[in-house]
Design an enzyme around this catalytic site. Structure first.
Site, PDB file in Angstrom:
ATOM      1  N   GLU A 101     -30.447 -27.851 -81.862  1.00  0.00           N
ATOM      2  CA  GLU A 101     -31.088 -26.302 -81.571  1.00  0.00           C
ATOM      3  C   GLU A 101     -30.935 -25.375 -82.916  1.00  0.00           C
ATOM      4  O   GLU A 101     -30.037 -25.706 -83.412  1.00  0.00           O
ATOM      5  CB  GLU A 101     -30.635 -25.863 -80.203  1.00  0.00           C
ATOM      6  CG  GLU A 101     -30.603 -24.473 -79.679  1.00  0.00           C
ATOM      7  CD  GLU A 101     -32.231 -24.387 -79.306  1.00  0.00           C
ATOM      8  OE1 GLU A 101     -33.078 -24.847 -80.130  1.00  0.00           O
ATOM      9  OE2 GLU A 101     -32.382 -23.660 -78.288  1.00  0.00           O
ATOM     10  N   ASP A 102     -31.720 -24.425 -82.593  1.00  0.00           N
ATOM     11  CA  ASP A 102     -31.651 -23.284 -83.657  1.00  0.00           C
ATOM     12  C   ASP A 102     -30.350 -22.228 -83.150  1.00  0.00           C
ATOM     13  O   ASP A 102     -29.557 -22.085 -84.117  1.00  0.00           O
ATOM     14  CB  ASP A 102     -32.932 -22.676 -84.040  1.00  0.00           C
ATOM     15  CG  ASP A 102     -33.588 -22.261 -82.706  1.00  0.00           C
ATOM     16  OD1 ASP A 102     -32.897 -22.396 -81.698  1.00  0.00           O
ATOM     17  OD2 ASP A 102     -34.637 -21.088 -82.953  1.00  0.00           O
ATOM     18  N   ASP A 105     -28.233 -18.673 -77.480  1.00  0.00           N
ATOM     19  CA  ASP A 105     -28.230 -17.205 -77.335  1.00  0.00           C
ATOM     20  C   ASP A 105     -27.668 -16.955 -75.683  1.00  0.00           C
ATOM     21  O   ASP A 105     -26.480 -16.861 -75.505  1.00  0.00           O
ATOM     22  CB  ASP A 105     -29.750 -16.606 -77.319  1.00  0.00           C
ATOM     23  CG  ASP A 105     -29.695 -15.221 -77.225  1.00  0.00           C
ATOM     24  OD1 ASP A 105     -28.625 -14.394 -77.802  1.00  0.00           O
ATOM     25  OD2 ASP A 105     -30.627 -14.836 -76.654  1.00  0.00           O
ATOM     26  N   PHE A 154     -30.994  -9.872 -83.883  1.00  0.00           N
ATOM     27  CA  PHE A 154     -32.246 -10.909 -83.658  1.00  0.00           C
ATOM     28  C   PHE A 154     -32.331 -11.411 -85.465  1.00  0.00           C
ATOM     29  O   PHE A 154     -32.497 -10.429 -86.096  1.00  0.00           O
ATOM     30  CB  PHE A 154     -33.514  -9.832 -83.447  1.00  0.00           C
ATOM     31  CG  PHE A 154     -34.621 -10.687 -82.985  1.00  0.00           C
ATOM     32  CD1 PHE A 154     -34.588 -11.439 -81.699  1.00  0.00           C
ATOM     33  CD2 PHE A 154     -35.611 -10.795 -84.000  1.00  0.00           C
ATOM     34  CE1 PHE A 154     -35.842 -12.258 -81.541  1.00  0.00           C
ATOM     35  CE2 PHE A 154     -36.801 -11.843 -83.854  1.00  0.00           C
ATOM     36  CZ  PHE A 154     -36.725 -12.417 -82.676  1.00  0.00           C
ATOM     37  N   ARG A 167     -40.849 -18.071 -90.563  1.00  0.00           N
ATOM     38  CA  ARG A 167     -39.959 -19.172 -90.324  1.00  0.00           C
ATOM     39  C   ARG A 167     -39.698 -19.768 -91.799  1.00  0.00           C
ATOM     40  O   ARG A 167     -38.581 -20.526 -91.917  1.00  0.00           O
ATOM     41  CB  ARG A 167     -40.819 -20.168 -89.723  1.00  0.00           C
ATOM     42  CG  ARG A 167     -40.954 -19.879 -88.341  1.00  0.00           C
ATOM     43  CD  ARG A 167     -41.851 -21.197 -87.375  1.00  0.00           C
ATOM     44  NE  ARG A 167     -42.345 -20.760 -86.233  1.00  0.00           N
ATOM     45  CZ  ARG A 167     -41.639 -21.001 -84.975  1.00  0.00           C
ATOM     46  NH1 ARG A 167     -40.315 -21.118 -85.001  1.00  0.00           N
ATOM     47  NH2 ARG A 167     -42.127 -20.650 -84.102  1.00  0.00           N
TER      48      ARG A 167
HETATM   49  P1  5GP Z   1     -31.137 -18.763 -74.872  1.00  0.00           P
HETATM   50  O1  5GP Z   1     -31.877 -19.842 -73.949  1.00  0.00           O
HETATM   51  O2  5GP Z   1     -29.884 -19.453 -75.370  1.00  0.00           O
HETATM   52  O3  5GP Z   1     -31.127 -17.345 -74.488  1.00  0.00           O
HETATM   53  O4  5GP Z   1     -32.378 -18.744 -76.113  1.00  0.00           O
HETATM   54  C1  5GP Z   1     -32.440 -19.922 -77.013  1.00  0.00           C
HETATM   55  C2  5GP Z   1     -33.644 -19.681 -77.576  1.00  0.00           C
HETATM   56  O5  5GP Z   1     -33.979 -18.233 -77.927  1.00  0.00           O
HETATM   57  C3  5GP Z   1     -33.360 -20.249 -79.243  1.00  0.00           C
HETATM   58  O6  5GP Z   1     -33.898 -21.513 -79.185  1.00  0.00           O
HETATM   59  C4  5GP Z   1     -34.408 -19.158 -79.924  1.00  0.00           C
HETATM   60  O7  5GP Z   1     -35.716 -19.750 -79.763  1.00  0.00           O
HETATM   61  C5  5GP Z   1     -34.725 -17.883 -79.204  1.00  0.00           C
HETATM   62  N1  5GP Z   1     -33.658 -17.052 -79.830  1.00  0.00           N
HETATM   63  C6  5GP Z   1     -32.269 -16.537 -79.584  1.00  0.00           C
HETATM   64  N2  5GP Z   1     -32.078 -15.520 -80.415  1.00  0.00           N
HETATM   65  C7  5GP Z   1     -33.108 -15.407 -81.159  1.00  0.00           C
HETATM   66  C8  5GP Z   1     -33.040 -14.659 -82.265  1.00  0.00           C
HETATM   67  O8  5GP Z   1     -32.040 -13.966 -83.072  1.00  0.00           O
HETATM   68  N3  5GP Z   1     -34.185 -14.726 -83.228  1.00  0.00           N
HETATM   69  C9  5GP Z   1     -35.263 -15.443 -82.802  1.00  0.00           C
HETATM   70  N4  5GP Z   1     -36.361 -15.501 -83.265  1.00  0.00           N
HETATM   71  N5  5GP Z   1     -35.260 -16.237 -81.741  1.00  0.00           N
HETATM   72  C10 5GP Z   1     -34.017 -16.341 -80.981  1.00  0.00           C
END
Ligand code: 5GP
Length: 181
Positions: A101-102, A105, A154, A167
């Site tokens: 995963e990237d 959050d 962000f 990207r």
């Molecule tokens: P979560 O479900 O943990 O809140 O979010 C996961 C997804 O939210 C990540 O896979 C990513 O795609 C997106 N995300 C979370 N933080 C960021 C951020 O700082 N920048 C971007 N572009 N996407 C984020």
């Protein structure tokens, strides 16, 4: 709506990312040393560069598959309801699986995907996230490996977008809005 002007401040250099991936890949290879063929699952789309760099550092037999879950859409808000937009092509029952995963959050996305994949009875299921924002967590979840812990900002680059842009930046940068004077 017109796009609010912003600049990107470098947060993690391409060199630092490469060095961290080298270390992580060694740990992963050791953890899966007894695995016949590891299934490496990338979460689309944000992990596509990370998974590409990670698997090229893994000196072992692997398969690659992808899954896509709904996340931010085109905005900056995380959606708490996770939907699977594209499922795996292959079956993972009895297999060793690593989900890539990237960013973790709030934790909802990876938590949901891991639960779904666990229900398919893999032999082993582990996860790795390039970035982790622990201060943002809403569910009790942590990846088995994390590249970098970052503050609540962000970020874009290295596969991660803002409204489908940035990207292709080679590093991770923080979005900073600059209001016109
Ligand atoms: P979560 O479900 O943990 O809140 O979010 C996961 C997804 O939210 C990540 O896979 C990513 O795609 C997106 N995300 C979370 N933080 C960021 C951020 O700082 N920048 C971007 N572009 N996407 C984020």
């Amino acid at each position: 709506m017109p796009e609010r002007p912003y600049v990107i401040d470098e947060m993690i250099s391409a060199k630092a990312i490469a060095a961290r991936i080298e270390t992580l890949s060694r740990e992963i290879a050791a953890a899966f040393a007894d695995t016949d063929k590891l299934v490496v699952v990338g979460l689309l789309r944000g992990s596509f560069i990370f998974i590409a760099d990670l698997v090229r550092e893994l000196d072992m037999a692997i398969e690659v598959d992808f899954i896509e879950a709904s996340s931010y859409g085109d905005g900056m808000q995380s959606s708490r309801e996770v939907r699977i937009l594209k499922d795996l092509r292959g079956a993972i029952e009895g297999r060793d699986v690593l989900v890539v995963e990237d960013i973790v959050d709030t934790g909802h996305t990876l938590n949901h995907v891991m639960r779904l994949l666990r229900s398919r009875k893999p032999a082993r299921l582990k996860s790795i996230a390039l970035l982790d924002k622990p201060s943002r967590r809403e569910v009790d979840f942590s990846a088995d490996w994390t590249g970098f812990e970052i503050p609540d900002a962000f970020v874009v680059g290295y596969g991660i977008d803002y409204a489908q842009r940035n990207r292709n930046l080679p590093h991770i940068g923080k979005v900073r809005f600059v209001d016109p004077a």
